[in-house]
Design a protein around this motif. Structure first.
Motif, PDB file in Angstrom:
ATOM      1  N   LYS A  48       0.831  -1.206   0.000  1.00 29.59           N
ATOM      2  CA  LYS A  48       0.000   0.000   0.000  1.00 29.59           C
ATOM      3  C   LYS A  48       0.865   1.256   0.000  1.00 29.59           C
ATOM      4  N   THR A  49       1.878   1.280   0.855  1.00 25.19           N
ATOM      5  CA  THR A  49       2.762   2.443   0.925  1.00 25.19           C
ATOM      6  C   THR A  49       3.530   2.613  -0.380  1.00 25.19           C
ATOM      7  N   THR A  52       1.210   4.017  -2.972  1.00 21.98           N
ATOM      8  CA  THR A  52       0.922   5.426  -2.682  1.00 21.98           C
ATOM      9  C   THR A  52       2.098   6.311  -3.067  1.00 21.98           C
ATOM     10  N   ARG A  53       3.310   5.913  -2.668  1.00 24.11           N
ATOM     11  CA  ARG A  53       4.491   6.728  -2.977  1.00 24.11           C
ATOM     12  C   ARG A  53       4.736   6.801  -4.485  1.00 24.11           C
ATOM     13  N   LYS A  55       2.505   6.676  -6.855  1.00 33.99           N
ATOM     14  CA  LYS A  55       1.508   7.615  -7.403  1.00 33.99           C
ATOM     15  C   LYS A  55       1.901   9.057  -7.113  1.00 33.99           C
ATOM     16  N   GLU A  56       2.347   9.314  -5.882  1.00 35.31           N
ATOM     17  CA  GLU A  56       2.747  10.675  -5.505  1.00 35.31           C
ATOM     18  C   GLU A  56       3.950  11.141  -6.320  1.00 35.31           C
TER      19      GLU A  56
END
Length: 118
Positions: A48-49, A52-53, A55-56
């Motif tokens: 998940k992390t 997320t990273r 995508k960011e």
């Protein structure tokens, strides 16, 4: 402070795993890496992390995601953008600072980040 360039930059790259992801995308001969390859190199990051990273970092222009839908399953690969490649020099300067002032690491002193296996 929210308009400060340094504040904005630290807000992007100061998140846990961001620098490590950028460095892993830089390392090695293969300039493109898949999610599971990155997950394997960054063993302690949760899926998940990592997602997320990625995508960011993509939204901020450090990396790009390339999707090959001509095969099944569809392949998604990540690579550094020109701005991401340029930012690697900042990471290498952080490394030099750490070696000079904080950490003794003979193996790291003698290796190019692109060839690093640490």
């Amino acid at each position: 402070m929210k308009d400060c360039t340094i504040y904005k930059t630290v807000d992007i790259i100061g998140k846990k795993w961001s620098l490590c992801i950028l460095l892993e995308l830089y390392k090695g001969e293969n300039k493109k890496k898949r999610f599971n390859e990155l997950k394997g190199k960054l063993q302690d990051v949760t899926p998940k992390t990592l997602s997320t990273r990625l995508k960011e970092l993509e939204e901020q222009g450090f990396i790009e995601k390339n999707i090959d839908d001509s095969t099944v399953p569809i392949k998604s690969e990540y690579s550094l953008t020109e701005g991401g490649e340029d930012f690697i020099r900042v990471i290498q300067n952080i490394k030099r600072w750490g070696l000079k002032w904080k950490f003794e690491n003979e193996e790291c002193e003698n290796s190019n980040c692109r060839l690093c296996h640490l």
